[in-house]
Motif scaffolding. Structure first.
Motif, PDB file in Angstrom:
ATOM      1  N   LYS A  23       0.843  -1.196   0.000  1.00 36.49           N
ATOM      2  CA  LYS A  23       0.000   0.000   0.000  1.00 36.49           C
ATOM      3  C   LYS A  23       0.881   1.250   0.000  1.00 36.49           C
ATOM      4  CE  LYS A  23      -3.489   2.242   2.974  1.00 36.49           C
ATOM      5  NZ  LYS A  23      -4.545   2.467   1.980  1.00 36.49           N
ATOM      6  N   PRO A  24       0.568   2.240  -0.831  1.00 39.97           N
ATOM      7  CA  PRO A  24       1.404   3.447  -0.879  1.00 39.97           C
ATOM      8  C   PRO A  24       1.360   4.233   0.429  1.00 39.97           C
ATOM      9  CG  PRO A  24       0.060   3.269  -2.862  1.00 39.97           C
ATOM     10  CD  PRO A  24      -0.465   2.244  -1.898  1.00 39.97           C
ATOM     11  N   PHE A  25       2.527   4.503   0.952  1.00 37.42           N
ATOM     12  CA  PHE A  25       2.682   5.379   2.119  1.00 37.42           C
ATOM     13  C   PHE A  25       3.555   6.544   1.663  1.00 37.42           C
ATOM     14  CE2 PHE A  25       4.812   6.955   5.899  1.00 37.42           C
ATOM     15  CZ  PHE A  25       3.801   6.990   6.836  1.00 37.42           C
ATOM     16  N   ASP A 203      13.921  10.606  19.008  1.00 40.73           N
ATOM     17  CA  ASP A 203      13.000  11.267  18.079  1.00 40.73           C
ATOM     18  C   ASP A 203      12.026  10.307  17.392  1.00 40.73           C
ATOM     19  OD1 ASP A 203      14.130  13.793  18.554  1.00 40.73           O
ATOM     20  OD2 ASP A 203      15.730  13.397  17.103  1.00 40.73           O
ATOM     21  N   ALA A 204      12.011   9.051  17.790  1.00 43.08           N
ATOM     22  CA  ALA A 204      11.153   8.071  17.127  1.00 43.08           C
ATOM     23  C   ALA A 204       9.680   8.313  17.458  1.00 43.08           C
ATOM     24  CB  ALA A 204      11.544   6.656  17.541  1.00 43.08           C
ATOM     25  N   THR A 205       8.809   8.026  16.496  1.00 38.10           N
ATOM     26  CA  THR A 205       7.371   8.130  16.730  1.00 38.10           C
ATOM     27  C   THR A 205       6.882   6.882  17.451  1.00 38.10           C
ATOM     28  OG1 THR A 205       6.878   7.134  14.588  1.00 38.10           O
ATOM     29  CG2 THR A 205       7.011   9.533  14.681  1.00 38.10           C
ATOM     30  N   GLU A 206       5.708   6.975  18.079  1.00 39.76           N
ATOM     31  CA  GLU A 206       5.171   5.861  18.859  1.00 39.76           C
ATOM     32  C   GLU A 206       3.904   5.301  18.224  1.00 39.76           C
ATOM     33  OE1 GLU A 206       5.146   6.243  23.161  1.00 39.76           O
ATOM     34  OE2 GLU A 206       6.157   8.167  22.951  1.00 39.76           O
ATOM     35  N   ILE A 207       3.736   5.470  16.909  1.00 36.85           N
ATOM     36  CA  ILE A 207       2.531   5.009  16.225  1.00 36.85           C
ATOM     37  C   ILE A 207       2.838   3.726  15.456  1.00 36.85           C
ATOM     38  CG2 ILE A 207       0.736   5.586  14.545  1.00 36.85           C
ATOM     39  CD1 ILE A 207       1.420   8.556  15.072  1.00 36.85           C
ATOM     40  N   ASP A 208       2.142   2.642  15.784  1.00 35.66           N
ATOM     41  CA  ASP A 208       2.277   1.379  15.058  1.00 35.66           C
ATOM     42  C   ASP A 208       1.200   1.297  13.993  1.00 35.66           C
ATOM     43  OD1 ASP A 208       4.387   0.449  16.699  1.00 35.66           O
ATOM     44  OD2 ASP A 208       2.937  -0.170  18.221  1.00 35.66           O
ATOM     45  N   LEU A 209       1.548   0.804  12.829  1.00 35.03           N
ATOM     46  CA  LEU A 209       0.580   0.694  11.739  1.00 35.03           C
ATOM     47  C   LEU A 209      -0.195  -0.619  11.850  1.00 35.03           C
ATOM     48  CD1 LEU A 209       2.506   2.079   8.621  1.00 35.03           C
ATOM     49  CD2 LEU A 209       0.737   3.185   9.989  1.00 35.03           C
ATOM     50  N   ASP A 210      -1.206  -0.625  12.690  1.00 36.92           N
ATOM     51  CA  ASP A 210      -2.024  -1.817  12.889  1.00 36.92           C
ATOM     52  C   ASP A 210      -3.433  -1.675  12.305  1.00 36.92           C
ATOM     53  OD1 ASP A 210      -0.001  -3.190  14.283  1.00 36.92           O
ATOM     54  OD2 ASP A 210      -0.538  -2.181  16.145  1.00 36.92           O
ATOM     55  N   PRO A 212      -6.343   1.017   9.839  1.00 33.05           N
ATOM     56  CA  PRO A 212      -6.427   2.119   8.871  1.00 33.05           C
ATOM     57  C   PRO A 212      -6.310   3.488   9.536  1.00 33.05           C
ATOM     58  CG  PRO A 212      -8.041   0.435   8.343  1.00 33.05           C
ATOM     59  CD  PRO A 212      -7.445   0.055   9.674  1.00 33.05           C
ATOM     60  N   ARG A 213      -6.812   3.600  10.752  1.00 33.28           N
ATOM     61  CA  ARG A 213      -6.691   4.880  11.464  1.00 33.28           C
ATOM     62  C   ARG A 213      -5.231   5.193  11.764  1.00 33.28           C
ATOM     63  NH1 ARG A 213      -9.475   6.462  17.312  1.00 33.28           N
ATOM     64  NH2 ARG A 213      -8.599   8.564  17.432  1.00 33.28           N
ATOM     65  N   ASP A 214      -4.472   4.181  12.204  1.00 35.72           N
ATOM     66  CA  ASP A 214      -3.045   4.381  12.458  1.00 35.72           C
ATOM     67  C   ASP A 214      -2.362   4.905  11.195  1.00 35.72           C
ATOM     68  OD1 ASP A 214      -3.400   3.281  15.004  1.00 35.72           O
ATOM     69  OD2 ASP A 214      -2.807   1.276  14.345  1.00 35.72           O
ATOM     70  N   TRP A 215      -2.745   4.324  10.071  1.00 36.19           N
ATOM     71  CA  TRP A 215      -2.135   4.697   8.787  1.00 36.19           C
ATOM     72  C   TRP A 215      -2.362   6.186   8.508  1.00 36.19           C
ATOM     73  CZ3 TRP A 215       0.134   1.009   5.334  1.00 36.19           C
ATOM     74  CH2 TRP A 215       0.593   1.563   4.129  1.00 36.19           C
ATOM     75  N   LYS A 216      -3.594   6.619   8.642  1.00 33.44           N
ATOM     76  CA  LYS A 216      -3.927   8.014   8.370  1.00 33.44           C
ATOM     77  C   LYS A 216      -3.184   8.957   9.307  1.00 33.44           C
ATOM     78  CE  LYS A 216      -8.559   7.157   6.495  1.00 33.44           C
ATOM     79  NZ  LYS A 216     -10.016   7.391   6.681  1.00 33.44           N
ATOM     80  N   VAL A 217      -3.124   8.578  10.576  1.00 33.01           N
ATOM     81  CA  VAL A 217      -2.458   9.426  11.566  1.00 33.01           C
ATOM     82  C   VAL A 217      -0.962   9.537  11.279  1.00 33.01           C
ATOM     83  CG1 VAL A 217      -1.819   9.618  14.003  1.00 33.01           C
ATOM     84  CG2 VAL A 217      -4.162   9.004  13.374  1.00 33.01           C
ATOM     85  N   GLU A 219       0.674   8.918   8.466  1.00 33.81           N
ATOM     86  CA  GLU A 219       0.958   9.568   7.184  1.00 33.81           C
ATOM     87  C   GLU A 219       0.771  11.078   7.322  1.00 33.81           C
ATOM     88  OE1 GLU A 219       0.575   8.073   2.684  1.00 33.81           O
ATOM     89  OE2 GLU A 219      -1.346   8.255   3.737  1.00 33.81           O
ATOM     90  N   ALA A 220      -0.255  11.496   8.055  1.00 33.64           N
ATOM     91  CA  ALA A 220      -0.466  12.935   8.281  1.00 33.64           C
ATOM     92  C   ALA A 220       0.686  13.521   9.080  1.00 33.64           C
ATOM     93  CB  ALA A 220      -1.791  13.156   8.996  1.00 33.64           C
ATOM     94  N   TYR A 221       1.119  12.796  10.091  1.00 30.62           N
ATOM     95  CA  TYR A 221       2.249  13.253  10.908  1.00 30.62           C
ATOM     96  C   TYR A 221       3.499  13.384  10.049  1.00 30.62           C
ATOM     97  CZ  TYR A 221       6.180  13.006  14.133  1.00 30.62           C
ATOM     98  OH  TYR A 221       7.359  13.252  14.790  1.00 30.62           O
TER      99      TYR A 221
END
Length: 227
Positions: A23-25, A203-210, A212-217, A219-221
């Protein structure tokens, strides 16, 4: 420093985000971000992608990785990442004389080459068996008993709430980067064995791509950060 080979497990199936590895990120296949970061890391000599999906292997090759076709018996939902790593180590000639295996996750597309190098070099410098990426956390964790009562995990709820600066430092495993001594990993069959050292990524982010909402968040970040 002896050779380190990065291995990226990438199954074709995904329930949370269907087809997520392709999937394109930010305009490119998700797996491309992990490959590019690994290839740009100074400590990594080769990048291997393990997958049961020929489409993923085609994309991996296009971005400069070595593809390893994973057998169906270790590609299901219940299969462990360790099984994929062990198979790749055995099946790929690039891993033969590697001293370190760098296990990377596609679901952390903002991982940088510098972060990979930091984890690999820390393992080498501290003569550790495993080095892994962590971020500092300040959450108050709870368990819920069978009767619904909350039980403090990393704090005593019967005492006044501690200030953040008064609490001991605690860290969460990011799941993004693991540097493993290859011989010990083969013997243990799991990512944690012997001396394991956490490596703090400030500086690492704490969002796991589990989801569709994680993906949107994420990618927006990432878009806002790059902008």
């Amino acid at each position: 420093m002896k050779r380190a080979v990065a291995i990226i497990p990438a199954r074709g199936g995904s329930k949370g985000i269907p087809g997520k590895n392709l999937k394109p990120f930010l305009g490119e296949p998700l797996i491309a971000h992990a490959i590019r970061a690994a290839l740009a890391a100074e400590t990594v000599s080769d990048v291997v992608v393990s997958s049961d999906d020929p489409g993923i292997l085609d994309v991996a090759a296009r971005y400069g990785a070595i593809g390893v076709l994973r057998p169906a018996e270790i590609a299901g939902d219940e299969a462990s990442s360790e099984a994929a790593l062990l198979h790749a180590v055995e099946a790929c000639r690039a891993c033969e004389d590697a001293e370190t295996i760098v296990f990377l996750q596609c679901t952390s597309p903002l991982t940088t080459p510098d972060e990979i190098d930091l984890v690999v070099r820390t393992r080498d410098r501290l003569a550790a068996d495993t080095a892994f990426s962590v971020v500092e956390v300040h959450a108050f964790l709870w368990e819920i008993a069978s009767d619904g009562t909350g039980i403090g995990v990393n704090h005593d709820a019967s005492k006044p709430r501690q200030r953040r600066q008064d609490r001991p430092e605690q860290f969460r495993e990011t799941g993004a980067i693991y540097a493993l001594r290859k011989s010990g990993f083969i013997e243990a069959g799991q990512r944690f064995f012997g001396k394991s050292v956490p490596v703090v990524l400030s500086d690492a982010t704490e969002i796991d791509l589990d989801t569709p909402r994680d993906w949107k968040v994420l990618e927006a970040y990432a878009s806002a950060f790059e902008g």
